[in-house]
Write a protein that holds these residues in place. Structure first.
Motif, short mmCIF file in Angstrom:
data_model
loop_
_atom_site.label_atom_id
_atom_site.label_comp_id
_atom_site.label_asym_id
_atom_site.label_seq_id
_atom_site.Cartn_x
_atom_site.Cartn_y
_atom_site.Cartn_z
N MET A 1 21.15 28.68 81.82
CA MET A 1 21.65 28.85 83.15
C MET A 1 22.20 27.51 83.67
N ARG A 2 21.52 26.42 83.41
CA ARG A 2 22.00 25.12 83.87
C ARG A 2 23.34 24.77 83.22
N TRP A 3 23.51 25.13 81.97
CA TRP A 3 24.75 24.84 81.23
C TRP A 3 25.93 25.59 81.87
N ASN B 1 29.27 24.09 83.98
CA ASN B 1 30.67 24.38 83.65
C ASN B 1 31.44 24.81 84.89
N HIS B 2 30.84 25.68 85.68
CA HIS B 2 31.52 26.16 86.88
C HIS B 2 31.72 25.04 87.89
N TRP B 3 30.69 24.23 88.13
CA TRP B 3 30.82 23.15 89.11
C TRP B 3 31.84 22.11 88.67
N ILE B 4 31.90 21.81 87.40
CA ILE B 4 32.92 20.88 86.92
C ILE B 4 34.31 21.46 87.14
N GLY B 5 34.49 22.72 86.77
CA GLY B 5 35.79 23.37 86.94
C GLY B 5 36.22 23.47 88.38
N ALA B 6 35.28 23.65 89.28
CA ALA B 6 35.60 23.77 90.70
C ALA B 6 35.74 22.41 91.37
N ASP C 1 15.52 15.06 81.90
CA ASP C 1 14.94 15.65 80.70
C ASP C 1 16.03 15.70 79.62
N ALA C 2 15.68 16.17 78.45
CA ALA C 2 16.61 16.18 77.32
C ALA C 2 17.83 17.04 77.60
N LEU C 3 17.63 18.21 78.24
CA LEU C 3 18.76 19.08 78.54
C LEU C 3 19.68 18.44 79.57
N GLY C 4 19.14 17.78 80.57
CA GLY C 4 19.96 17.10 81.56
C GLY C 4 20.84 16.02 80.94
#
Length: 67
Positions: A1-3, A7-12, A26-29
């Motif tokens: 969900m974070r991924w 993507n949406h926030w970068i595109g917007a 964390d590692a995912l961040g």
């Protein structure tokens, strides 16, 4: 969900919210912020930003439309 949200926030062109404390990532961040696909998406949307379009005409000027 974070991924997907990233993507949406970068595109917007929005403020980036990664769902993590920047002082203690964390590692995912870390992966989200440094992954080449996000960097290329940011480069692309800097040149071609997402713009809302009006249904029917496709133009971007503001209109009051019935929902």
């Amino acid at each position: 969900m974070r991924w997907t949200i990233m993507n949406h926030w970068i595109g917007a062109g929005s403020n980036l919210m990664i769902g993590n404390d920047l002082g203690n990532l964390d590692a995912l961040g870390k992966h989200i912020l440094t992954h080449p696909s996000h960097l290329s998406l940011a480069t692309f949307t800097a040149r071609y930003p997402m713009r809302p379009r009006n249904p029917g005409t496709g133009f971007g000027e503001a209109k009051q439309l019935q929902a």
